[in-house]
Write a protein that holds these residues in place. Structure first.
Motif, PDB file in Angstrom:
ATOM      1  N   GLU A   1       0.847  -1.204   0.000  1.00 21.31           N
ATOM      2  CA  GLU A   1       0.000   0.000   0.000  1.00 21.31           C
ATOM      3  C   GLU A   1       0.882   1.253   0.000  1.00 21.31           C
ATOM      4  OE1 GLU A   1      -3.721   0.278   0.463  1.00 21.31           O
ATOM      5  OE2 GLU A   1      -3.167   2.312  -0.170  1.00 21.31           O
TER       6      GLU A   1
ATOM      7  N   HIS B   1      -8.313  -3.438   6.938  1.00 20.57           N
ATOM      8  CA  HIS B   1      -7.479  -2.519   6.162  1.00 20.57           C
ATOM      9  C   HIS B   1      -8.293  -1.250   5.979  1.00 20.57           C
ATOM     10  CE1 HIS B   1      -4.686  -1.560   2.711  1.00 20.57           C
ATOM     11  NE2 HIS B   1      -5.751  -0.892   2.300  1.00 20.57           N
TER      12      HIS B   1
ATOM     13  N   HIS C   1      -8.599   2.930   4.979  1.00 17.12           N
ATOM     14  CA  HIS C   1      -8.064   4.194   4.444  1.00 17.12           C
ATOM     15  C   HIS C   1      -8.524   5.360   5.312  1.00 17.12           C
ATOM     16  CE1 HIS C   1      -5.894   3.186   0.705  1.00 17.12           C
ATOM     17  NE2 HIS C   1      -6.445   2.017   0.981  1.00 17.12           N
TER      18      HIS C   1
HETATM   19 CU    CU Z   1      -5.777   0.090   0.447  1.00 18.34          CU
END
Ligand code: CU
Ligand code: HCA
Length: 382
Positions: free
Chosen positions: A15, A198, A200
């Motif tokens: 990432e 995960h 953001h």
């Molecule tokens: Cu991501």
């Protein structure tokens, strides 16, 4: 307690490589991975071998480095990608496919039935090839997907009995902590698999969401150093550590906390960016106490205004005193540090003088030291 058992999957080399200014050479990847390994993250996720020839070679280089951290690579739900990834000798595969209407329509064009069939085909193929590899399946954009759709996908995948872990991804940073909690909680309740989160940070909830995921029973959290990633990135390693430390220091003592500043500085340098002033733990102002009232209390007992002890991270607190908000307790502390025992009346008078002069411009420490030493000399002559 759910926070007692969790693993960090650091994705700075996957990432993080998607961050606008990040391109790591092989040597840099080895350096970053080595430091992450010393810090103690349990897993390191790397860019897909299908991204470029160098990306593929770098996975082999990291697998050969013999770190304690397990090396994972992140691939699309494709048989060819899986074959190429397996060929690198990597320890685990993170497989992902989008399930939101946006991604189904504009990214891969498959419907939910087709996604389920494809997942079954690819996951069975991987298991035949590599019975012992750690296998994770994740739905991309989980929180903009129809809940019934993602649950159908997750439960079908879980029923195959082929994966070790299910991944939940807030791909565009829209989820609220209660939504993350609810989704993770369902997966923990309905399956016996490990669950990864995960998240953001587009709307600022990445750390809170990671914490909510752990609270709901997630076993793995994705981070990157400084939070670098697509757009404004994901849960930062240091931010997750700060969050868990303030719940209970015992939750993070398995990591070598003193290495966090080196990691943050390394990634800032490699990405040609500054560490933000307000960064968790390593930001320049993270341990600065300024106002006189704060300074007085912190000098008496740091716990008054400090929930994170800088020394646990090899850092020092600072108490600047040359500004208009200063207080005489902090000035006395400085005098004592210089070995000067000034009386209270003198200290208060000097403090007033500093405040007056600081209304024009802050004073440097040596200007204050001069005021204190001159006052001490005068006091001795009396
Ligand atoms: Cu991501
Ligand atoms: C992306 C994909 C991903 C994948 C996360 C995961 C995301 O680069 O957009 O595999 O769990 O945020 O959905 O990073």
């Amino acid at each position: 307690m759910p926070f007692d058992y969790y693993h960090i999957i650091d994705s700075t080399l996957r990432e993080g490589e998607q961050f606008s200014t990040a391109t790591f050479s092989t040597a840099q990847k080895l350096e970053i991975a080595g430091l992450l390994d010393d810090f103690g993250v349990e897993m390191i996720e790397m860019t897909s071998p299908c991204a470029s020839p160098q990306s593929e070679a770098d996975i082999r280089a990291l697998v050969d480095a013999g770190l304690n951290a397990r090396i994972l690579t992140h691939i699309r739900c494709h048989r060819d990608d899986a074959l190429r990834a397996l060929d690198t000798g990597v320890h685990g595969l993170d497989i992902v496919i989008g399930t939101s209407p946006q991604l189904m329509q504009h990214s891969h064009g498959k419907n939910i039935r087709q996604i389920i069939d494809l997942a079954a085909e690819v996951l069975s193929f991987v298991r035949e090839q590599a019975p012992d590899i750690v296998l994770r399946f994740s739905t991309e954009d989980t929180f903009r997907s129809r809940e019934a759709d993602v649950l159908r996908v997750y439960l079908s995948v879980a029923d195959l009995g082929l994966v070790n872990r299910l991944g939940v991804a807030d791909t565009v940073g829209v989820a609220l902590p209660q939504q993350v909690y609810a989704m993770v909680h369902q997966l923990v309740r309905l399956t016996e698999l490990d669950v990864e989160f995960h998240g953001h940070n587009d709307s600022g909830c990445a750390i809170a969401n990671a914490c909510a995921a752990l609270d709901a029973g997630a076993t793995h959290i994705d981070t990157t150093v400084l939070g670098i990633g697509e757009r404004n990135g994901i849960t930062p390693l240091g931010g997750l550590i700060a969050r868990l430390y303030t719940l209970d220091k015992a939750f993070v003592t398995k990591y070598r906390l003193g290495l966090l500043q080196e990691l943050d500085h390394l990634i800032a340098a490699r990405c040609h960016i500054d560490i933000p002033f307000g960064n968790y733990i390593t930001g320049a102002s993270a341990f600065i106490h300024k106002a006189g009232i704060h300074a007085k209390a912190v000098l008496a007992n740091p716990s008054t205004y400090e929930v994170i002890q800088p020394h646990d991270f090899g850092l020092e607190r600072q108490i600047p005193i040359g500004h208009r908000l200063t207080g005489w307790n902090a000035i006395r502390e400085r005098a004592l540090g210089l070995g000067l025992n000034l009386d209270t009346v003198t200290l208060k008078a000097i403090t007033q003088e500093i405040k007056q002069r600081a209304d024009v411009a802050p004073l440097a420490l040596d200007q204050i030291d001069l005021l204190l030493t001159e006052a001490s000399a005068r006091q001795c002559l009396q």
